[in-house]
Design an enzyme around this catalytic site. Sequence first.
Site, PDB file in Angstrom:
ATOM      1  N   CYS A 176       0.860  -1.178   0.000  1.00  0.00           N
ATOM      2  CA  CYS A 176       0.000   0.000   0.000  1.00  0.00           C
ATOM      3  C   CYS A 176       0.898   1.230   0.000  1.00  0.00           C
ATOM      4  CB  CYS A 176      -0.867   0.007   1.241  1.00  0.00           C
ATOM      5  SG  CYS A 176      -1.760  -1.534   1.451  1.00  0.00           S
TER       6      CYS A 176
ATOM      7  N   ARG B  10       1.365   1.512  -5.975  1.00  0.00           N
ATOM      8  CA  ARG B  10       1.553   0.543  -4.892  1.00  0.00           C
ATOM      9  C   ARG B  10       0.282  -0.228  -4.565  1.00  0.00           C
ATOM     10  NH1 ARG B  10       6.413   1.945  -2.255  1.00  0.00           N
ATOM     11  NH2 ARG B  10       5.894   0.592  -0.522  1.00  0.00           N
TER      12      ARG B  10
ATOM     13  N   TRP C 186      -3.609  -1.981  -1.337  1.00  0.00           N
ATOM     14  CA  TRP C 186      -3.575  -3.271  -2.012  1.00  0.00           C
ATOM     15  C   TRP C 186      -3.968  -4.277  -0.938  1.00  0.00           C
ATOM     16  CZ3 TRP C 186      -0.858  -7.958  -1.605  1.00  0.00           C
ATOM     17  CH2 TRP C 186      -0.992  -8.812  -2.689  1.00  0.00           C
TER      18      TRP C 186
ATOM     19  N   ASN D 214       0.986   0.095   5.814  1.00  0.00           N
ATOM     20  CA  ASN D 214       1.449  -0.687   4.679  1.00  0.00           C
ATOM     21  C   ASN D 214       2.168  -1.908   5.238  1.00  0.00           C
ATOM     22  OD1 ASN D 214       2.681  -1.700   2.364  1.00  0.00           O
ATOM     23  ND2 ASN D 214       4.373  -0.239   2.475  1.00  0.00           N
ATOM     24  N   GLY D 215       1.760  -3.108   4.845  1.00  0.00           N
ATOM     25  CA  GLY D 215       2.423  -4.320   5.346  1.00  0.00           C
ATOM     26  C   GLY D 215       1.413  -5.266   5.963  1.00  0.00           C
TER      27      GLY D 215
ATOM     28  N   GLU E 101       8.791 -14.623 -19.626  1.00  0.00           N
ATOM     29  CA  GLU E 101       8.434 -13.215 -19.426  1.00  0.00           C
ATOM     30  C   GLU E 101       7.269 -12.829 -20.356  1.00  0.00           C
ATOM     31  OE1 GLU E 101       8.684 -10.886 -17.513  1.00  0.00           O
ATOM     32  OE2 GLU E 101       8.587  -8.987 -18.576  1.00  0.00           O
TER      33      GLU E 101
ATOM     34  N   LYS F  71       3.784 -11.363 -19.010  1.00  0.00           N
ATOM     35  CA  LYS F  71       3.287 -10.055 -19.450  1.00  0.00           C
ATOM     36  C   LYS F  71       1.866 -10.183 -19.982  1.00  0.00           C
ATOM     37  CE  LYS F  71       5.371  -7.874 -18.187  1.00  0.00           C
ATOM     38  NZ  LYS F  71       6.533  -7.596 -17.381  1.00  0.00           N
TER      39      LYS F  71
ATOM     40  N   GLU G 145      -0.704 -11.000 -17.150  1.00  0.00           N
ATOM     41  CA  GLU G 145      -0.975  -9.984 -16.120  1.00  0.00           C
ATOM     42  C   GLU G 145      -1.772  -8.790 -16.640  1.00  0.00           C
ATOM     43  OE1 GLU G 145       2.346  -7.958 -14.160  1.00  0.00           O
ATOM     44  OE2 GLU G 145       3.547  -8.251 -15.953  1.00  0.00           O
TER      45      GLU G 145
ATOM     46  N   HIS H 287       7.539 -33.169 -23.593  1.00  0.00           N
ATOM     47  CA  HIS H 287       7.445 -33.862 -22.305  1.00  0.00           C
ATOM     48  C   HIS H 287       6.129 -33.578 -21.589  1.00  0.00           C
ATOM     49  CE1 HIS H 287      11.538 -35.217 -22.770  1.00  0.00           C
ATOM     50  NE2 HIS H 287      11.890 -33.975 -23.089  1.00  0.00           N
TER      51      HIS H 287
ATOM     52  N   LYS I  36       2.463  -2.550  -7.811  1.00  0.00           N
ATOM     53  CA  LYS I  36       3.803  -2.403  -8.364  1.00  0.00           C
ATOM     54  C   LYS I  36       4.884  -2.852  -7.390  1.00  0.00           C
ATOM     55  CE  LYS I  36       6.517  -0.829 -11.621  1.00  0.00           C
ATOM     56  NZ  LYS I  36       6.629  -1.713 -12.787  1.00  0.00           N
TER      57      LYS I  36
HETATM   58  C1  F6R Z   1       5.668  -8.100 -13.708  1.00  0.00           C
HETATM   59  C2  F6R Z   1       6.284  -7.420 -12.580  1.00  0.00           C
HETATM   60  C3  F6R Z   1       6.579  -8.199 -11.358  1.00  0.00           C
HETATM   61  C4  F6R Z   1       7.863  -7.697 -10.685  1.00  0.00           C
HETATM   62  C5  F6R Z   1       8.074  -8.410  -9.350  1.00  0.00           C
HETATM   63  C6  F6R Z   1       9.364  -7.990  -8.679  1.00  0.00           C
HETATM   64  O1  F6R Z   1       5.484  -7.249 -14.785  1.00  0.00           O
HETATM   65  O2  F6R Z   1       6.537  -6.246 -12.627  1.00  0.00           O
HETATM   66  O3  F6R Z   1       6.659  -9.570 -11.623  1.00  0.00           O
HETATM   67  O4  F6R Z   1       8.941  -7.919 -11.535  1.00  0.00           O
HETATM   68  O5  F6R Z   1       7.004  -8.137  -8.502  1.00  0.00           O
HETATM   69  O6  F6R Z   1       9.357  -6.630  -8.390  1.00  0.00           O
HETATM   70  P1  F6R Z   1      10.690  -5.843  -8.136  1.00  0.00           P
HETATM   71  O7  F6R Z   1      11.472  -5.847  -9.394  1.00  0.00           O
HETATM   72  O8  F6R Z   1      10.256  -4.476  -7.722  1.00  0.00           O
HETATM   73  O9  F6R Z   1      11.428  -6.575  -7.048  1.00  0.00           O
END
Ligand code: F6R
Length: 607
Positions: free
Chosen positions: A2, A27, A74, A98-99, A479, A483, A486, A502, A602
């Site tokens: 958050c 966040r 969040w 936050n937490g 990746e 992407k 998500e 497999h 994020k």
């Molecule tokens: C996906 C994404 C997440 C972050 C992950 C780690 O697009 O952004 O998978 O890569 O949460 O976050 P950081 O890099 O901030 O440790």
Amino acid sequence: MCGIIGIVGNQPVAMRLVDALKRLEYRGYDSAGIATLVDNQIARSRAEGKLVNLENRLAAEPLSGAIGIGHTRWATHGAPTERNAHPHATEQVAIVHNGIIENFAELRTELEAEGVKFQSDTDTETVAQLVARNIRSGDAPVEAVRKVLGRLRGAFALAFLFTGENEMLVAARRGSPLAIGYGEGEMFLGSDAIALAPFTDKISYLEDGDWAVLTRDSVTVYDEGNHPVTRVVQQSSGAAYVVNKGNYRHFMEKEVYEQPEVISRTLAHYLDFSSSSIRTDVNNIDWSKINRMAMSACGTAYYAATIGKYWMERYARLPVEIDIASEFRYREMPLSTDTLALFVSQSGETADTLASLRYCRSQGLPIAAVVNVRESTIARESDIVLPTLAGPEIGVASTKAFTCQLSVLASLALSAAKARGTITPAEEKELVDQLGNLSGVLHEALKLAPKVEAICRDLMNVKDVLYLGRGTSYPLALEGALKLKEISYIHAEGYAAGELKHGPIALIDETMPVIVIAPFDRLYEKTVSNMQEVAARGGRIILITDKEGAKHANVDAHSVLIMPDVPEFISPLVYALPIQMLAYYTAVFMGTDVDQPRNLAKSVTVE
Ligand code: F6R
């Protein structure tokens, strides 16, 4: 996860709190709220969903007051409803958090046994109720908080606003980040320097276990043992960042298009393009003492690290262990001090990555971190900081931070290779030049956008997608799948192309798009064989390759995206762009919330 903000001000704070929350919305965005003091009493405004809902509510029913706290959520404990939105308040105190308070259940049971009635399902309200109970028993607000902090387990950043205390906020941090901003006749607290940027560039960071009392003219910080301590006030670069979308529809789009510039900027920090050589002075790693590496990270950063492992092993001949941080932290891996522990994180606050770092610290390992936020906890707790110069990444789906992480990891692999004598001076020059040529190639790759869009018009109608790749294209396939799922919510899986037979091959039918990342390199033929296995079973192939690759594919692909020709070393940096664009345009066509996809945030500061 958050975002929190607090202002002890000398002018109305409500809209200033909202302004700061806008910069913290990355966040979390399940709900938002603020609390101020109006005639010495706590007044709150909260709304479910995006911050704009709170803004609209405040426009209809403004809140006055020159002191206040704010929150963007969040959800961890309790559904994302208005009832569970912060600030949580009693008659005596309002708090934002936050937490996670890990022992909240036992604390709540204790309070309920005393007759306290809870208004929400959150762990946070327990803290508010505990402080309120202490105040009711006669404690002054600061004392009430101090006593409660000693009872909390878990990771948190907290801010407290008290009835009748027009000039004082209390803040506390354990685990989750918290910064203090110093203004003229007013003080601020916030989850990061970017949130405080409109107010001040004088920032100090609370350390783990610290708590602080803020008045309009002073900040007093105490450590975990309640001793007054001094925390350095620094000039923050947060104010320099302009957080807007410019002419782009979404932050993600802007961040995708920024990549040629930020990758060049990052590489120029580590490499000297004028002499085609590696800058040896930018990291203080004594490679003669390092015999292996242990990398860990989460999500996209983990995939970047995985590509880094391929480079480190191939060019520097250094063995690398790699783990997802949430697994590493509990794996209790035996580690020797000739191992360099390397962590990769955009935010520098990811709880699992930080816990892994602390485990390695406890084992006496040298610690290096590739981070985007220079002032973050991971950066501050590392011996060697390897910055990515991506600038703030606002879109929740990581794009430019990923390719900047790759840029640092490629440079680091070359630096290790040079120090260990595993590349010749001619190879150093060749590989540095390849990185030096990236910018032009990336611009070329971005021009493929209309072709990618055409593919996405089809992709938006499917339910499942498979991504395949070999070598460094394998983590890229992972990746690509991440992407896509998500931001478009289409189910996608990434596989090493050789693994297909497999198990996953059972999924292939004419409805299943299979995106194959296959530059024409030493692994190309192998990947093509796997692609033919897909074609033989009617799979719809979307091939991302180059001119030579397209010529030799020998398969009836549904679509072919022809990339610029690039040497194998730098191909992950270039092929990252179409996979980002595939996810982006699919999500745009589907009308999802690209920058703030559902359920995500994020910065992941909880386990
Ligand atoms: C996906 C994404 C997440 C972050 C992950 C780690 O697009 O952004 O998978 O890569 O949460 O976050 P950081 O890099 O901030 O440790």
